[in-house]
Design a protein around this motif. Structure first.
Motif, PDB file in Angstrom:
ATOM      1  N   SER A   3       0.175  13.097 -13.941  1.00  0.00           N
ATOM      2  CA  SER A   3       0.037  12.600 -12.567  1.00  0.00           C
ATOM      3  C   SER A   3       0.871  11.340 -12.424  1.00  0.00           C
ATOM      4  N   LEU A   4       1.239  11.065 -11.187  1.00  0.00           N
ATOM      5  CA  LEU A   4       2.129   9.943 -10.914  1.00  0.00           C
ATOM      6  C   LEU A   4       1.763   9.357  -9.566  1.00  0.00           C
ATOM      7  N   ASP A  22       9.906   5.070  -1.494  1.00  0.00           N
ATOM      8  CA  ASP A  22      11.215   4.577  -1.940  1.00  0.00           C
ATOM      9  C   ASP A  22      11.236   4.142  -3.400  1.00  0.00           C
ATOM     10  N   SER A  23      10.110   4.229  -4.104  1.00  0.00           N
ATOM     11  CA  SER A  23      10.121   3.920  -5.533  1.00  0.00           C
ATOM     12  C   SER A  23      10.458   5.177  -6.326  1.00  0.00           C
ATOM     13  N   ALA A  35       9.913   8.833  -4.320  1.00  0.00           N
ATOM     14  CA  ALA A  35       8.869   8.913  -3.298  1.00  0.00           C
ATOM     15  C   ALA A  35       9.493   8.780  -1.919  1.00  0.00           C
ATOM     16  N   VAL A  36       9.006   9.588  -0.970  1.00  0.00           N
ATOM     17  CA  VAL A  36       9.554   9.588   0.382  1.00  0.00           C
ATOM     18  C   VAL A  36       8.542   9.069   1.388  1.00  0.00           C
ATOM     19  N   SER A  37       7.350   9.679   1.433  1.00  0.00           N
ATOM     20  CA  SER A  37       6.338   9.268   2.403  1.00  0.00           C
ATOM     21  C   SER A  37       4.949   9.603   1.886  1.00  0.00           C
ATOM     22  N   ASN A  38       3.932   9.050   2.529  1.00  0.00           N
ATOM     23  CA  ASN A  38       2.550   9.247   2.102  1.00  0.00           C
ATOM     24  C   ASN A  38       2.199  10.728   1.988  1.00  0.00           C
ATOM     25  N   GLY A  39       1.421  11.045   0.965  1.00  0.00           N
ATOM     26  CA  GLY A  39       0.967  12.414   0.789  1.00  0.00           C
ATOM     27  C   GLY A  39       0.954  12.810  -0.671  1.00  0.00           C
ATOM     28  N   TYR A  81       1.567   6.545  -1.830  1.00  0.00           N
ATOM     29  CA  TYR A  81       0.742   5.689  -0.996  1.00  0.00           C
ATOM     30  C   TYR A  81       1.578   4.530  -0.482  1.00  0.00           C
ATOM     31  N   THR A  82       1.335   4.152   0.771  1.00  0.00           N
ATOM     32  CA  THR A  82       1.981   2.951   1.294  1.00  0.00           C
ATOM     33  C   THR A  82       1.435   1.719   0.582  1.00  0.00           C
ATOM     34  N   THR A  83       0.132   1.696   0.417  1.00  0.00           N
ATOM     35  CA  THR A  83      -0.498   0.599  -0.319  1.00  0.00           C
ATOM     36  C   THR A  83      -1.529   1.173  -1.274  1.00  0.00           C
TER      37      THR A  83
END
Length: 387
Positions: free
Chosen positions: A113-114, A119-120, A160-164, A184-186
């Motif tokens: 799992s990651l 953007d990271s 990473a692109v966007s939440n989900g 996650y954004t945060t």
């Protein structure tokens, strides 16, 4: 009229002949002169004509179809051995030596799992079984099941692109392995540490913790890890979200009578699982904490125990003593979730110790007293090491 027909037919013959071997063609080459693939694996060879702007009808062949086959440049390993893959256009040809190794029986990724922020990036690595040459690793196919959440390149680099949530899948032939990626954004600060010993935490919140940072998972499974109550506790009424806002469920209990002492506990039945906790009290960094969230609108005190018996320690949240123990501190009583973190270093000064070979024990005990109507709402119970 017949002369015109003969002229047209002659032109067509010349045209089709030139399609198979363009008069300007001076050579053909392959992107690889040799490749190694496992049985069941594949590699797509790319042919180039010289000069690049000419046309040629590519013809592909294998010297041994029982070892490797080829179709339109796609080479597929069949069985261990060697073969020559050839491509030709008219009088010009090029070859690639193919070595087929044992079939891959398993792929193991370095992470199951990651957790990433948009953007990271992190790179996954794959270990093949049986062990083969490093060149075979180049034949691993990487895909993301949801590229809107995260993408992956041919080297296993995940962006990473966007939440989900998505799965990154590595495959060779029909053999696959996957890594669950959550973006996650945060991420709550309390979930960004290491060495987590989970006691009570919902799956969504637990997924924010990278799997390699979970030292032990003691959450209730009704086999080795159990939860029990005593002396008149019933389920409380829940409303809203849990502490991390990842679920509408948490632990809510209410005292149903005033005839005694009410409490509950998380219990470990598997003795060897307790050995992992030795690292917590052996640590001298002062970074380990017992974490939980609690909410209440009442003024009563609550007593908690970390560990059990002679090696356990009681601490109290509130303004009055319980269990012959003065309050450690208090928390805001506004009916909203409040985060509590008790330093393990403090509990060690009071006698908390974990050792190898400990007996079956309660890992975390909660006492609500004997006053009817007293409610205990608690969530996110774990021990962890802060960064």
């Amino acid at each position: 009229m017949k002369k015109y027909i003969i002229a047209i037919l002659s032109a067509l013959v010349v045209f089709f002949a030139s399609c198979d071997n363009d008069t300007d063609l001076s050579g053909v080459s392959l992107d690889k002169s040799s490749i190694t693939i496992p049985a069941g694996g594949s590699y797509e060879l790319v042919a180039s004509l010289t000069p690049a702007d000419v046309y040629g009808n590519l013809k592909w062949s294998s010297s041994n179809n029982s070892i490797a086959t080829v179709e339109n440049g796609m080479v597929i390993g069949v069985a261990e051995g060697t073969a020559q893959i050839a491509v030709s256009v008219g009088e010009y040809s090029a070859t690639c030596a193919v070595t087929v190794t044992k079939a891959i029986t398993a792929i193991t990724l370095n992470k199951s799992s990651l957790r990433l922020r948009p953007d990271s990036m992190q790179t996954l690595t794959a270990q093949l079984s049986p062990t083969v040459s490093s060149e075979v690793n180049q034949n691993i196919r990487w895909i993301s099941t949801n590229s809107a959440v995260a993408t992956v390149d041919n080297a296993g680099k995940v962006t990473a692109v966007s939440n989900g949530s998505t799965n990154i899948v590595a495959s060779i032939g029909t053999v696959t392995a996957s890594c669950a990626v959550t973006v996650y954004t945060t991420v709550p600060t309390a979930l960004m540490g290491s060495n987590y010993y989970l006691i009570f935490l919902d799956n969504a919140a637990a997924s924010m913790i990278e799997s390699q940072n979970i030292a032990a998972d003691y959450r209730i499974n009704d086999t080795n890890y159990n939860f029990y109550i005593w002396n008149g506790l019933a389920d409380g009424v829940k409303s809203g979200s849990n502490f991390f806002a990842t679920s509408s469920d948490w632990l809510s209990l209410v005292v149903t009578g005033a005839g005694g002492w009410s409490g509950c506990a998380f219990n470990l039945q598997k003795n060897s699982a307790l050995d992992k906790l030795k690292a917590v009290t052996d640590d001298t960094s002062g970074k380990y904490y017992l974490h939980f969230a609690i909410k209440s609108s009442s003024t009563n005190s609550y007593a908690f125990k970390a560990g059990y018996g002679a090696s356990g320690v009681t601490f109290v949240l509130g303004t009055t003593s319980m269990e012959n123990t003065a309050p450690y501190g208090n928390f805001t009583r506004n009916g909203q979730w409040q985060e509590v973190e008790i330093p393990i270093s403090y509990l060690k000064t009071k006698g908390l110790v974990y050792t190898n070979g400990m007996a079956t024990t309660d890992i975390f005990v909660m006492l609500a007293g004997g006053v009817a109507g007293v409610k205990l709402d608690i969530d996110a119970v774990f021990i962890y090491k802060k960064p």
